[in-house]
Design an enzyme around this catalytic site. Structure first.
Site, PDB file in Angstrom:
ATOM      1  CB  CYS A  42     -52.930  59.367 -19.832  1.00 52.48           C
ATOM      2  SG  CYS A  42     -52.200  58.043 -20.991  1.00 52.48           S
ATOM      3  CG  ASP A  44     -52.566  53.674 -18.524  1.00 48.64           C
ATOM      4  OD1 ASP A  44     -53.186  52.879 -17.855  1.00 48.64           O
ATOM      5  OD2 ASP A  44     -51.316  53.442 -18.727  1.00 48.64           O
ATOM      6  NE  ARG A  46     -51.680  50.910 -16.394  1.00 46.16           N
ATOM      7  CZ  ARG A  46     -50.413  51.014 -16.592  1.00 46.16           C
ATOM      8  NH1 ARG A  46     -49.458  50.167 -15.700  1.00 46.16           N
ATOM      9  NH2 ARG A  46     -49.871  51.661 -17.427  1.00 46.16           N
ATOM     10  CG  HIS A  98     -50.440  57.907 -15.846  1.00 43.81           C
ATOM     11  ND1 HIS A  98     -49.772  56.588 -16.023  1.00 43.81           N
ATOM     12  CD2 HIS A  98     -50.913  58.271 -17.080  1.00 43.81           C
ATOM     13  CE1 HIS A  98     -49.918  56.321 -17.312  1.00 43.81           C
ATOM     14  NE2 HIS A  98     -50.558  56.978 -17.854  1.00 43.81           N
ATOM     15  CB  CYS A 101     -47.309  57.849 -18.867  1.00 44.91           C
ATOM     16  SG  CYS A 101     -48.173  58.197 -20.437  1.00 44.91           S
TER      17      CYS A 101
HETATM   18 CO    CO Z   1     -50.243  57.207 -20.024  1.00 44.46          CO
END
Ligand code: CO
Length: 213
Positions: A42, A44, A46, A98, A101
Site C-alpha cells: 500500500c 500508506d 506508515r 495492512h 488501511c
Molecule cells: Co493502505
C-alpha cells in the site's frame, strides 16, 4: 515539521553513514541491482517496504498503490511485475496489505469519494464475494480487518492469474507468490498462508495453456 532543506541534509548524512559502513556500497549498487523480492504494498506512509523487513537499497523491488492491488488492466503494476519476473528474475512476489488501511475502509463504506471509487471498486468486489463471512462478524473493525486480509489473498490470486507468472512457471522458473499483512499497532508482519508456487494451484479457468508449436 521538517523543511525540504532538512531532507537534503538528512540525505547527505545518510549517504555518508552508508559509505562509512561500506565504502564501495554505492559503486556496487550503481553497477547492478539483484533483488530477490518484489514487494507489492500500500502507498500508506506508515508501511515502508525496506524498513519493515530490514532490507538495504538493492534488495527489494517495490510497487505501491492505494490498497496494494494487482488489477489485470493496470499497466503500471503489470510492467513492474514483468520486469521483476522476466528481467530481474526475482524469486518471491509478496503482496503486503495492512490493517487500518484507509483504502479498504473507504471501500467498505458506501460514501461517494469521487474518482477513487473506481479503483476501490475492486475491493467492493472482494467484499461482495465474501459477504457472508464478513457479515457474520459482529464488530465493524473485525470486518474491515478481515476485508484487508481477503483483499491481500485476492491480489495474490491476481498475480498468479497473469501470463507473467504463468509463463515463468511454464519455463521452469522458480517463483513463489505470498500474501502478508502488517499491523500498524505493533509493527509486525503476518504470513496469511496463501503462498502459491505453481500454475497447478490456480483454478482451471485462469490457466494459460502453452502455445502449440
Ligand atoms: Co493502505
Amino acid at each position: 515539521m521538517k523543511s525540504l532543506k532538512d531532507l537534503f541534509e538528512n540525505n547527505r548524512e545518510w549517504a555518508e553513514s552508508v559509505r562509512s559502513e561500506d565504502p564501495s556500497f554505492f559503486e556496487t549498487l550503481a553497477a547492478q541491482q539483484n533483488p530477490e523480492y518484489l514487494w507489492i504494498g500500500c502507498s500508506d506512509s506508515r508501511v515502508p517496504a525496506n524498513q519493515i523487513v530490514g532490507l538495504l537499497p538493492g534488495e527489494v523491488f517495490v510497487h505501491r498503490n492505494v490498497a496494494n492491488m494487482v488489477v489485470h488492466t493496470d499497466f503500471n503494476c503489470l510492467t513492474v511485475l514483468q520486469y521483476a519476473v522476466d528481467v530481474l528474475k526475482i524469486k518471491h512476489v509478496i503482496v503486503v496489505g495492512h490493517y487500518n488501511c484507509g483504502g479498504v475502509q473507504a471501500a467498505y463504506e458506501n460514501a461517494d469519494n469521487g474518482m477513487i471509487d473506481n479503483w476501490l471498486r475492486n475491493i467492493k468486489d472482494v467484499h461482495h464475494a465474501h459477504r457472508e463471512r464478513i457479515n457474520a462478524l459482529e464488530d465493524e473493525e473485525a470486518r474491515v480487518d478481515l476485508l484487508c486480509e481477503l483483499n491481500v489473498m485476492t491480489q495474490v490470486a491476481n498475480v498468479c492469474h497473469t501470463s507473467i507468472a504463468q509463463n515463468a512457471w511454464a519455463r521452469g522458473q522458480k517463483l513463489e507468490v505470498h500474501g502478508w499483512i502488517y499491523s500498524l499497532k505493533d509493527g509486525l508482519l503476518q504470513d496469511l498462508g496463501c503462498t502459491v508456487t505453481g500454475a497447478d494451484q490456480i483454478p482451471e479457468v485462469y490457466r494459460i495453456l502453452p502455445k502449440k508449436s
